[in-house]
Design an enzyme around this catalytic site. Structure first.
Site, PDB file in Angstrom:
ATOM      1  N   HIS A 180       0.836  -0.888  -0.067  1.00 13.70           N
ATOM      2  CA  HIS A 180      -0.442   0.285  -0.221  1.00 13.70           C
ATOM      3  C   HIS A 180       0.538   1.194  -0.058  1.00 13.70           C
ATOM      4  CE1 HIS A 180       0.697   0.379   4.512  1.00 13.70           C
ATOM      5  NE2 HIS A 180       0.445  -0.065   4.637  1.00 13.70           N
TER       6      HIS A 180
ATOM      7  N   ASP B 158      -3.313 -19.088  13.025  1.00 13.93           N
ATOM      8  CA  ASP B 158      -1.938 -19.488  13.696  1.00 13.93           C
ATOM      9  C   ASP B 158      -2.054 -19.290  15.185  1.00 13.93           C
ATOM     10  OD1 ASP B 158       0.480 -20.036  14.240  1.00 13.93           O
ATOM     11  OD2 ASP B 158       1.142 -21.084  12.379  1.00 13.93           O
TER      12      ASP B 158
ATOM     13  N   SER C 225       2.731  -5.134   6.551  1.00 12.41           N
ATOM     14  CA  SER C 225       2.040  -5.076   5.354  1.00 12.41           C
ATOM     15  C   SER C 225       3.710  -4.868   4.151  1.00 12.41           C
ATOM     16  CB  SER C 225       2.197  -3.342   5.124  1.00 12.41           C
ATOM     17  OG  SER C 225       1.424  -2.955   6.547  1.00 12.41           O
TER      18      SER C 225
END
Length: 347
Positions: A171, A289, A304
């Site tokens: 992003h 997890d 990210s």
């Protein structure tokens, strides 16, 4: 690969395999621009990331504070007379472009204490005013605290060795105009878990030696090329999936939450958006997890760009966390990250 060499007077096409690079001959000097197009075969393998990286983006000179300059018993505020405010971006002074603090200091050295034009950007509006620097302790000053870059921690997504192209973050890092930047190795040394409606984060020590440069800061992430300090020895070559090949269900993310160790964590893909144009929330998933949930509480800032893997193929990258539930996150399709660096997939 194909390499195009574009000359001022004529051009010639040289066939090499998949890569298309433009070279410009100007006054007997070659300038090599970023790779403009690269074609991947469907069975090609690319390096998959997961390591934490420091990302420094040069954003231009922004005012973050001001102070009075004490000189000969008097306090001067040149910024006040010029109408400069916190958050203003200095784009030029003395009709010379300002891109960083160094360029601003060079202009001050030339202007000295003479009244001079200064151009600002405030809330997307251009403001032209004038200012007179003040001589203080053998240096000329505007009485301003400024910054010229943003620095943060993200994750490397992929690297294509033949084209020397990397993609990261998934992003945009800032909406501001920027002037390039660099990426660095980073070591994660602390995890701050999320709290109510507030994302957690990785804290890391960032190395001072760049391993690559930033050529694009787009909706799909931070992209660029690497240098001789970039190391692929801990990366794995892997095939990729297109949007149409991804399925709901089991997958994993590769990320680093301790030092420089890349680890794999299980997720469950819960939704896939049918997107034809670039978007950063095409893949919805949930962390299943328990080890990752215990250590981080789920998806946190700094993840990210973490590669998303399904059936031993890379499919995309983590982009966002759902603030109300840190176990849930979003990802971008890898093809959209490719698109911003001119990478196409041979049909």
């Amino acid at each position: 690969m194909k390499i195009f060499i574009l000359l001022i007077i004529f051009f010639e096409v040289i066939k090499i395999k998949k890569l298309i690079i433009f070279l410009t001959l100007l006054f007997s000097t070659f300038t090599i621009f970023t790779c403009l197009a690269y074609e991947l075969d469907k069975d090609d393998k690319i390096y998959v990331g997961g390591e934490a990286i420091g990302i420094k983006l040069n954003t231009g000179v922004t005012v973050i504070g001001s102070y009075g300059i004490l000189e000969n018993g008097n306090v001067y505020k040149p910024w006040y007379d010029a109408g400069i405010k916190d958050g203003d971006k200095i784009v030029s002074m003395n009709n010379t472009k300002v891109t960083d603090i160094k360029s601003l200091l060079n202009i001050l050295y030339i202007v000295k204490d003479n009244q001079t034009d200064i151009r600002l950007i405030r809330n997307e509006e251009t403001i032209n005013t004038s200012i007179r620097p003040v001589l203080s302790k053998n240096n000329y000053s505007l009485g301003l605290y400024v910054k010229d870059s943003v620095l943060g921690v993200g994750t490397l997504t992929y690297y294509i060795e033949e084209a020397n192209i990397y993609g990261s973050l998934g992003h945009k890092i800032t909406d501001e105009e920027y002037y390039g930047g660099s990426i660095y190795e980073a070591k994660v040394n602390k995890i701050i878990k999320p709290t109510a409606n507030r994302a957690g984060e990785k804290q890391a020590t960032i190395d001072s030696t760049p391993i690559g440069s930033i050529s694009k800061n787009t909706i799909t992430g931070v992209h660029g090329t690497t240098n001789k300090n970039f190391d692929t020895s801990n990366m794995k070559l892997m095939e990729f999936k297109t949007k149409e090949e991804i399925s709901l269900g089991e997958a994993e993310i590769w990320t680093c939450i301790n030092g420089q160790k890349i680890e794999s964590y299980d997720i469950n893909i819960t939704s896939l958006e049918k997107q034809k144009t670039k978007d950063i929330k095409g893949i919805s998933f949930e962390v299943v997890d328990q080890d990752l949930l215990n250590k981080t509480g789920g998806i946190i800032q700094g993840m990210s760009g973490s590669p998303i893997i399904q059936d031993d193929k890379i499919i995309g990258a983590v982009t966002h966390v759902l603030l109300s539930d840190s176990k849930k996150g979003y990802g971008i399709y890898l093809e959209f990250m490719f698109e911003d660096m001119g990478i196409t997939i041979k049909k």
